[in-house]
Design an enzyme around this catalytic site. Structure first.
Site, PDB file in Angstrom:
ATOM      1  N   HIS A 140      -4.327  -1.863  -5.797  1.00  0.00           N
ATOM      2  CA  HIS A 140      -3.550  -0.735  -6.321  1.00  0.00           C
ATOM      3  C   HIS A 140      -4.522   0.357  -6.743  1.00  0.00           C
ATOM      4  CE1 HIS A 140      -0.078  -3.136  -6.076  1.00  0.00           C
ATOM      5  NE2 HIS A 140      -0.223  -3.807  -7.179  1.00  0.00           N
ATOM      6  N   ASN A 171      -5.712 -10.141  -4.228  1.00  0.00           N
ATOM      7  CA  ASN A 171      -5.920  -9.503  -2.923  1.00  0.00           C
ATOM      8  C   ASN A 171      -5.215  -8.152  -2.843  1.00  0.00           C
ATOM      9  OD1 ASN A 171      -3.458 -10.778  -3.036  1.00  0.00           O
ATOM     10  ND2 ASN A 171      -3.373 -11.290  -0.873  1.00  0.00           N
ATOM     11  N   ALA A 172      -4.621  -7.724  -3.964  1.00  0.00           N
ATOM     12  CA  ALA A 172      -3.980  -6.406  -3.987  1.00  0.00           C
ATOM     13  C   ALA A 172      -5.051  -5.336  -4.114  1.00  0.00           C
ATOM     14  CB  ALA A 172      -3.047  -6.304  -5.181  1.00  0.00           C
ATOM     15  N   GLY A 219       0.671   1.391  -7.456  1.00  0.00           N
ATOM     16  CA  GLY A 219      -0.238   1.525  -8.597  1.00  0.00           C
ATOM     17  C   GLY A 219      -0.164   2.929  -9.168  1.00  0.00           C
ATOM     18  N   PRO A 241      -9.599  -0.680   8.348  1.00  0.00           N
ATOM     19  CA  PRO A 241      -8.687   0.396   8.736  1.00  0.00           C
ATOM     20  C   PRO A 241      -7.269  -0.159   8.788  1.00  0.00           C
ATOM     21  CG  PRO A 241     -10.409   0.089  10.403  1.00  0.00           C
ATOM     22  CD  PRO A 241     -10.545  -1.034   9.409  1.00  0.00           C
ATOM     23  N   VAL A 291       2.923  14.154  -4.144  1.00  0.00           N
ATOM     24  CA  VAL A 291       2.214  15.048  -3.214  1.00  0.00           C
ATOM     25  C   VAL A 291       0.700  14.983  -3.418  1.00  0.00           C
ATOM     26  CG1 VAL A 291       4.152  16.619  -2.808  1.00  0.00           C
ATOM     27  CG2 VAL A 291       2.665  16.998  -4.800  1.00  0.00           C
ATOM     28  N   ASP A 315       0.815  -1.224   0.000  1.00  0.00           N
ATOM     29  CA  ASP A 315       0.000   0.000   0.000  1.00  0.00           C
ATOM     30  C   ASP A 315       0.847   1.271   0.000  1.00  0.00           C
ATOM     31  OD1 ASP A 315      -2.345  -1.602   0.201  1.00  0.00           O
ATOM     32  OD2 ASP A 315      -1.984  -1.785   2.350  1.00  0.00           O
ATOM     33  N   ASP A 370       2.325  14.918   1.160  1.00  0.00           N
ATOM     34  CA  ASP A 370       1.276  15.918   1.464  1.00  0.00           C
ATOM     35  C   ASP A 370       0.477  15.552   2.708  1.00  0.00           C
ATOM     36  OD1 ASP A 370       0.532  13.799  -0.496  1.00  0.00           O
ATOM     37  OD2 ASP A 370      -1.498  14.555  -0.152  1.00  0.00           O
TER      38      ASP A 370
HETATM   39  P1  GDP Z   1      -0.521   0.254  -3.783  1.00  0.00           P
HETATM   40  O1  GDP Z   1      -1.225  -1.034  -3.492  1.00  0.00           O
HETATM   41  O2  GDP Z   1       0.924   0.226  -3.410  1.00  0.00           O
HETATM   42  O3  GDP Z   1      -0.734   0.737  -5.177  1.00  0.00           O
HETATM   43  O4  GDP Z   1      -1.146   1.350  -2.820  1.00  0.00           O
HETATM   44  P2  GDP Z   1      -2.704   1.622  -2.471  1.00  0.00           P
HETATM   45  O5  GDP Z   1      -3.418   1.947  -3.697  1.00  0.00           O
HETATM   46  O6  GDP Z   1      -3.236   0.564  -1.614  1.00  0.00           O
HETATM   47  O7  GDP Z   1      -2.561   2.873  -1.502  1.00  0.00           O
HETATM   48  C1  GDP Z   1      -2.091   4.099  -1.906  1.00  0.00           C
HETATM   49  C2  GDP Z   1      -3.191   5.136  -1.693  1.00  0.00           C
HETATM   50  O8  GDP Z   1      -2.611   6.404  -1.602  1.00  0.00           O
HETATM   51  C3  GDP Z   1      -4.182   5.239  -2.832  1.00  0.00           C
HETATM   52  O9  GDP Z   1      -5.442   5.602  -2.316  1.00  0.00           O
HETATM   53  C4  GDP Z   1      -3.620   6.353  -3.712  1.00  0.00           C
HETATM   54  O10 GDP Z   1      -4.599   7.031  -4.495  1.00  0.00           O
HETATM   55  C5  GDP Z   1      -3.076   7.258  -2.663  1.00  0.00           C
HETATM   56  N1  GDP Z   1      -1.897   8.030  -3.036  1.00  0.00           N
HETATM   57  C6  GDP Z   1      -0.807   7.604  -3.738  1.00  0.00           C
HETATM   58  N2  GDP Z   1       0.128   8.583  -3.757  1.00  0.00           N
HETATM   59  C7  GDP Z   1      -0.382   9.621  -3.031  1.00  0.00           C
HETATM   60  C8  GDP Z   1       0.133  10.893  -2.643  1.00  0.00           C
HETATM   61  O11 GDP Z   1       1.263  11.272  -2.940  1.00  0.00           O
HETATM   62  N3  GDP Z   1      -0.675  11.671  -1.852  1.00  0.00           N
HETATM   63  C9  GDP Z   1      -1.916  11.283  -1.458  1.00  0.00           C
HETATM   64  N4  GDP Z   1      -2.625  12.114  -0.703  1.00  0.00           N
HETATM   65  N5  GDP Z   1      -2.433  10.092  -1.801  1.00  0.00           N
HETATM   66  C10 GDP Z   1      -1.666   9.273  -2.573  1.00  0.00           C
END
Ligand code: GDP
Length: 424
Positions: free
Chosen positions: A41, A38-39, A17, A305, A414, A13, A334
């Site tokens: 992204h 189960n990912a 993605g 959560p 950000v 997470d 951010d």
């Molecule tokens: P992944 O499984 O590694 O792709 O990650 P997830 O999708 O589970 O979690 C990343 C979350 O953070 C997602 O809701 C993205 O839209 C959000 N996100 C990614 N980069 C940023 C960022 O730089 N700032 C903010 N505020 N949200 C971000």
């Protein structure tokens, strides 16, 4: 031509993605090389907001070919649901832009059952599985007790192979767990439904990738989860059941001899973790709640959560080493803008001694965090696109993390949108 892996450095997470979606503009092919559906992204682009589970994150780019490699856990039912969902939002998915390896093994309905049955048996010692059948699937793959996607193309041989597996699997379902056995008709009905639907996408993706390579195409390898959930190098047994690290990308993709020119490790500016297991930098109570809210830390697949805390330098440095990262993308900077001071888990103590080394899993639960703080910046940075425009305190934080983990932070994210990025 170049080969690049995008991998998670921590517990998953991290925003992989979002980074794949951004970087696919420079790549011809995107391959998911391990893990299952189960990912979660999350990708936000001009087509909308999507949570991808098994589909590679290059699916939104015209002209990019997406591959599900032999290393993934291929659940035809959930993949089909995901394809239909993404298509309904106007994204084209055809055998031209999605190719499924004939050597990918099939996650079958009993894998999900066994996952739930085992978690129920474990009661308060459960692993916190997403119950998508991933662990039973990989166990069966390595026991040679499942079928390959390519067998769908040879129905008679597949049925004979499946009959042998069914007999063995029913012994476990029924005599170990007291569950209902499956009939051949049930399992064939499932395969005739969902297996048939994905059949047009199945091909020799190894040959496709070798061809792409010889034509000088650029290939992006996409991981699920992060270093600390890697089966061999993570916090075993609270890991996933496959190898999430970049070293596995060539094996799980179908290009076993491909060297990686670049490994981009994705690190979140703070920590989050889904499921059980030691999480040394964890925050609790009100301060955790505030960080969880600020970062929207709820599972993309489960809505659970997430556990949260400040960045963990010890775990992150270890994660960078496991991945052999050449570059880091630091995401969600951010989110920290609301804090007066930025907390950092800078070291651990173990047996009364300070340590910089990530402990062996069996004693990781005894490690205690050593906190440090840096001044916060207390302003909205989500509109900033240039490094020099970031507040000094934010730059100091990024430079501190970079120096501690020993890898260049090339991207600072950000915001969740494709263009909310600072290139250093
Ligand atoms: P992944 O499984 O590694 O792709 O990650 P997830 O999708 O589970 O979690 C990343 C979350 O953070 C997602 O809701 C993205 O839209 C959000 N996100 C990614 N980069 C940023 C960022 O730089 N700032 C903010 N505020 N949200 C971000």
């Amino acid at each position: 031509m170049s080969n690049c892996a995008i991998v998670g450095i921590n517990w998953g997470d991290e925003g992989k993605g979002r980074m794949v979606d951004l970087l696919t503009q420079s790549y011809d092919v995107v391959v998911r090389y391990q893990g299952g559906g189960n990912a979660g992204h999350t990708v936000v682009n001009e087509k909308g907001k999507f949570a991808l589970h098994l589909l590679p994150s290059g699916i939104f780019r015209d002209g990019v070919v997406n591959v599900l490699g032999n290393g993934v856990a291929l659940d035809c039912e959930n993949l089909w649901i995901e394809i239909e969902d993404i298509r309904s939002k106007g994204v084209s998915i055809t055998p031209e832009n999605l190719k499924i390896s004939d050597r990918a093994s099939l996650l079958l309905p009993w894998h999900r059952d066994l996952d739930a049955l085992e978690e129920a048996r474990l009661k308060d010692k459960k692993y916190g599985s997403t119950k998508q059948g991933i662990a039973p699937f990989y166990s069966d793959k390595y026991q040679k007790k499942t079928i390959m996607a390519g067998e769908l193309l040879y129905p008679e041989r597949m049925q004979a192979h499946l009959a042998d597996i069914l007999e063995w699997k029913n012994l476990i379902l029924n005599r170990v767990y007291g569950a209902e056995p499956y009939t051949m008709d049930q399992i064939m009905a499932w395969l005739n439904d969902f297996g048939e639907k994905i059949k047009p996408f199945i091909c020799d993706t190894g040959a496709f990738l070798r061809n792409a390579q010889s034509e000088g195409k650029s290939i992006l390898f996409e991981a699920q989860l992060g270093s600390l959930r890697d089966l061999d190098y993570g916090i075993y047994p609270m890991t996933t059941s496959s190898n999430a690290i970049a070293a596995y990308a060539p094996v799980g993709s179908g290009l076993p001899s491909a060297p990686m020119d670049q490994v981009i490790g994705v690190v979140k500016a703070y920590s989050s973790c889904v499921g059980e297991g030691p999480f040394t930098c964890e925050w609790f109570g009100e301060e955790a709640e505030k960080l969880r809210e600020a970062g929207g830390e709820y599972g993309a697949k489960t809505g659970r959560p997430r556990r949260v805390g400040p960045i963990d330098i010890v775990a992150t440095r270890y994660g960078v080493q496991c991945q052999g990262a050449t570059d880091i993308a630091l995401t969600k900077l951010d989110v920290l803008s609301y804090l007066d001071e930025i907390p950092i888990c800078a070291h651990y103590t173990l047996d009364g001694k300070q340590t910089e080394d990530f402990p062996f899993p069996a004693v990781l639960g005894d490690a205690q965090p050593v906190w440090e703080t840096m001044p916060g910046w207390k302003c909205d940075i989500s509109g900033i696109r240039k490094w020099e425009d970031l507040p000094v305190a934010a730059r100091n934080y990024v430079e501190y993390v970079e120096q501690q983990i020993g890898c260049h932070i090339t991207y600072v994210s950000v915001g969740p949108e494709r263009d909310s990025i600072i290139l250093r």
